[in-house]
Design an enzyme around this catalytic site. Sequence first.
Site, PDB file in Angstrom:
ATOM      1  N   GLY A 217       0.822  -1.217   0.000  1.00 56.62           N
ATOM      2  CA  GLY A 217       0.000   0.000   0.000  1.00 56.62           C
ATOM      3  C   GLY A 217       0.849   1.256   0.000  1.00 56.62           C
ATOM      4  O   GLY A 217       0.494   2.265   0.617  1.00 56.62           O
TER       5      GLY A 217
ATOM      6  N   SER B 111       1.300   3.403  -2.196  1.00 57.03           N
ATOM      7  CA  SER B 111       0.741   4.569  -2.877  1.00 57.03           C
ATOM      8  C   SER B 111      -0.170   5.366  -1.946  1.00 57.03           C
ATOM      9  O   SER B 111      -0.595   6.467  -2.284  1.00 57.03           O
ATOM     10  CB  SER B 111      -0.059   4.126  -4.106  1.00 57.03           C
ATOM     11  OG  SER B 111      -1.111   3.277  -3.694  1.00 57.03           O
TER      12      SER B 111
ATOM     13  N   SER C  95      -4.286  -0.290  14.230  1.00 55.61           N
ATOM     14  CA  SER C  95      -5.080   0.940  14.369  1.00 55.61           C
ATOM     15  C   SER C  95      -5.457   1.155  15.826  1.00 55.61           C
ATOM     16  O   SER C  95      -5.630   0.190  16.583  1.00 55.61           O
ATOM     17  CB  SER C  95      -6.372   0.830  13.547  1.00 55.61           C
ATOM     18  OG  SER C  95      -7.252   1.886  13.880  1.00 55.61           O
TER      19      SER C  95
ATOM     20  N   LYS D 187      -8.200  -5.508  13.014  1.00 58.04           N
ATOM     21  CA  LYS D 187      -6.953  -4.938  13.526  1.00 58.04           C
ATOM     22  C   LYS D 187      -6.569  -5.567  14.874  1.00 58.04           C
ATOM     23  O   LYS D 187      -5.380  -5.762  15.155  1.00 58.04           O
ATOM     24  CB  LYS D 187      -7.076  -3.420  13.652  1.00 58.04           C
ATOM     25  CG  LYS D 187      -7.216  -2.695  12.303  1.00 58.04           C
ATOM     26  CD  LYS D 187      -5.980  -2.841  11.431  1.00 58.04           C
ATOM     27  CE  LYS D 187      -6.034  -1.943  10.197  1.00 58.04           C
ATOM     28  NZ  LYS D 187      -4.846  -2.053   9.342  1.00 58.04           N
TER      29      LYS D 187
ATOM     30  N   TYR E  76     -13.752  -3.694  11.087  1.00 63.28           N
ATOM     31  CA  TYR E  76     -12.410  -3.090  11.001  1.00 63.28           C
ATOM     32  C   TYR E  76     -11.687  -3.301  12.329  1.00 63.28           C
ATOM     33  O   TYR E  76     -10.536  -3.748  12.364  1.00 63.28           O
ATOM     34  CB  TYR E  76     -12.546  -1.605  10.686  1.00 63.28           C
ATOM     35  CG  TYR E  76     -11.236  -0.856  10.574  1.00 63.28           C
ATOM     36  CD1 TYR E  76     -10.445  -0.965   9.431  1.00 63.28           C
ATOM     37  CD2 TYR E  76     -10.784  -0.032  11.603  1.00 63.28           C
ATOM     38  CE1 TYR E  76      -9.249  -0.269   9.317  1.00 63.28           C
ATOM     39  CE2 TYR E  76      -9.588   0.662  11.495  1.00 63.28           C
ATOM     40  CZ  TYR E  76      -8.822   0.543  10.353  1.00 63.28           C
ATOM     41  OH  TYR E  76      -7.632   1.229  10.247  1.00 63.28           O
TER      42      TYR E  76
END
Length: 241
Positions: free
Chosen positions: A9, A11, A138, A155, A151
Site C-alpha cells: 500500500g 501509494s 489501528s 486490527k 475493522y
Amino acid sequence: MKDIAVVTGASGGIGRAVAKKIHEASAGALRLALHYHGNQERAEAVQAGIPDSFLIQADLSTSAGRQDLLASVLKAGAPYILVNNAGIDRPHEPALNVQESSFDQLVNVNLKSPLFLMRDFGKEMIRAEGGMIINISSVLAHKSLVGSAIYRASKAALEALTKQFAFELGPRGVRVNAVAPGFIETPMTALLEDDMKVQIRSEVALERFGSPEAVAAAVCHLIDNDYINGAVISVDGGMAL
Ligand code: NAD
C-alpha cells in the site's frame, strides 16, 4: 544484489511516508519494493521520489496477488523488511447492520493478507538469516467507534498475530512488531464526513490529528531497536486513553 524493504500500500498516505523514511534511514543500503493496488499515477509519483525503488501491482486480498508480490520481490533480492500497511476501513456499518460481504472484504485485506504475507516472507527471512516485519494496526483495535465493528476486529486480530509471529519467529532471527496509528491525515481519512472528524478530534488528548511521518518514525524506531519484539506502539496522540 541489495536486500529489499517491501511496503504494501505504498501509494497510500502512510505507506508513502513509511517507504520514504525507510529509504532515507537505510542510506541506500536497502532497495524499496513499493507495492500498490489501483491508482498507478499516485504509485508512480511515490516511486519518482525514492531512488532505485520499484513498483509491484497486486490485489493482496487474493492468494494469487500475494504470490505475485512475493515472486516479484524475490526476483529483485532477499526481503529483509516487510511493512504490512495496505488496508481498508470501509464499509462503515453499525454493529446491528454488519454484512457478510463486508466481513469478507475487510478481513481479506486487513487480516488474511498480512497473515499469509508474514508466513511466506517470514520463511524467506529465516532462509536469509534475519529480517523484520511491521504490521500497521489501528487505535480502533483498542477502542470503539460506531461503524467500525469488523475493522476493529480485523486490527485486533492483526495485533494478536503480531505477537504470535514474534513469539515463533523471534528465535529464528525475525522480529515482528506493530504500530497502531490514531487519526492520521491521509486519503483514507479525507473521505470522512466533517462532523465525524470533529467527533474523533474531540477524543484525541493532543486535540489534533497526526501525520503519516509520525507513523513512519515509529516504524523506523521498531526497525532500529533490535531488542523490540512483539510490541505494539501507539501513535495516536492519546486517542486510546
Ligand atoms: P490509504 O487509503 O491512503 O492507503 C491504503 C493503501 O492500501 C492504498 O495504497 C491501497 O492501494 C492499499 N490497498 C487497499 N486495498 C488493497 C488490496 N485489496 N490489495 C492491495 N492493496 C490494497 O490509507 P492510509 O490511511 O495510508 O492507511 C494505511 C494503513 O494504516 C491501513 O492499514 C489503515 O488501516 C491504517 N490506519 C490508518 C489510519 C488513518 O487515520 N489514516 C489510522 C489507523 C490505521
